[in-house]
Design a protein around this motif. Structure first.
Motif, PDB file in Angstrom:
ATOM      1  N   ASP A 119      50.461 -36.197  15.503  1.00  0.00           N
ATOM      2  CA  ASP A 119      50.162 -37.369  16.535  1.00  0.00           C
ATOM      3  C   ASP A 119      48.370 -38.008  16.771  1.00  0.00           C
ATOM      4  OD1 ASP A 119      52.051 -37.259  18.522  1.00  0.00           O
ATOM      5  OD2 ASP A 119      51.076 -35.696  19.738  1.00  0.00           O
ATOM      6  N   LEU A 120      47.910 -38.831  17.165  1.00  0.00           N
ATOM      7  CA  LEU A 120      46.415 -39.313  16.424  1.00  0.00           C
ATOM      8  C   LEU A 120      45.313 -38.179  17.123  1.00  0.00           C
ATOM      9  CD1 LEU A 120      46.074 -42.494  16.337  1.00  0.00           C
ATOM     10  CD2 LEU A 120      46.499 -40.750  14.075  1.00  0.00           C
ATOM     11  N   GLU A 121      44.664 -37.508  16.212  1.00  0.00           N
ATOM     12  CA  GLU A 121      43.556 -36.205  17.165  1.00  0.00           C
ATOM     13  C   GLU A 121      42.071 -36.799  17.724  1.00  0.00           C
ATOM     14  OE1 GLU A 121      44.490 -33.303  19.220  1.00  0.00           O
ATOM     15  OE2 GLU A 121      46.620 -33.720  18.147  1.00  0.00           O
ATOM     16  N   TYR A 122      41.140 -36.924  18.106  1.00  0.00           N
ATOM     17  CA  TYR A 122      39.991 -36.774  17.706  1.00  0.00           C
ATOM     18  C   TYR A 122      39.380 -36.249  17.084  1.00  0.00           C
ATOM     19  CZ  TYR A 122      40.509 -40.562  21.697  1.00  0.00           C
ATOM     20  OH  TYR A 122      40.509 -40.840  22.830  1.00  0.00           O
ATOM     21  N   THR A 123      38.534 -36.005  16.513  1.00  0.00           N
ATOM     22  CA  THR A 123      37.772 -35.462  15.486  1.00  0.00           C
ATOM     23  C   THR A 123      36.588 -36.515  15.335  1.00  0.00           C
ATOM     24  OG1 THR A 123      38.123 -37.146  13.532  1.00  0.00           O
ATOM     25  CG2 THR A 123      39.765 -35.864  13.890  1.00  0.00           C
TER      26      THR A 123
END
Length: 184
Positions: free
Chosen positions: A17-21
């Motif tokens: 999944d896309l993750e917040y970085t």
């Protein structure tokens, strides 16, 4: 004013999944404190605490935090725990090589005696040998080493010429005396 590392939704190596970085740094995701998944990523020291090592893998992300003592940002490599390898066991040959290396740090280069503490890297000489060779007049060892002075009476004026006069400290039985200021 814009944030230095703003939140970004991005693809990462440890999740589908896309993750917040916090963006990218040197081409890898940048994470801030308490945002890295602890069950998936670890620093080198955290791996070592689990008896693991990176095993040749490149870091998959970087963790940044502010070190208050140093007053700067610190970046730590984060590795995948799943790809880590176990620590190599300590063999007798590795142990003897380590013992020899540590003993070399404690061995005096002048007399060859092995002490209990690591000697200064600059000269690797024990205090007794430093004192017998002759200490510099500003050496800290003058306060700790007991013995005969290494400066001869003929050389004493040369060393004491650059020193400021010593002001004696008041003893317990003398009263404090205020010295009047001299105005020129």
């Amino acid at each position: 004013m814009a944030r230095r590392f703003p939140w970004v939704l991005a693809a990462v190596a440890w999740s589908q999944d896309l993750e917040y970085t916090r963006g990218r740094w040197h081409g890898r995701p940048l994470l801030s404190r308490n945002t890295a998944p602890r069950h998936l990523l670890a620093t080198r020291r955290q791996l070592r605490a689990r008896d693991l090592r990176p095993g040749g893998q490149d870091p998959v992300a970087f963790l940044y935090f502010r070190c208050r003592k140093a007053g700067k940002l610190v970046y730590a490599n984060l590795y995948l725990i799943a790809d880590a390898k176990p620590v190599r066991p300590m063999t007798p040959a590795r142990q003897s090589a380590l013992d020899k290396a540590l003993a070399a740090r404690r061995t005096c280069r002048q007399c060859g005696e092995i002490g209990w503490a690591e000697l200064p890297k600059l000269h690797r000489t024990c205090e007794a040998c430093l004192y017998s060779v002759g200490l510099a007049p500003d050496s800290y060892l003058h306060e700790y080493v007991i013995g005969e002075p290494t400066v001869s009476p003929t050389d004493l004026p040369v060393y004491s010429a650059g020193l400021a006069p010593v002001i004696p400290l008041p003893t317990a039985h003398t009263a404090r005396v205020d010295v009047p200021k001299v105005v020129a």
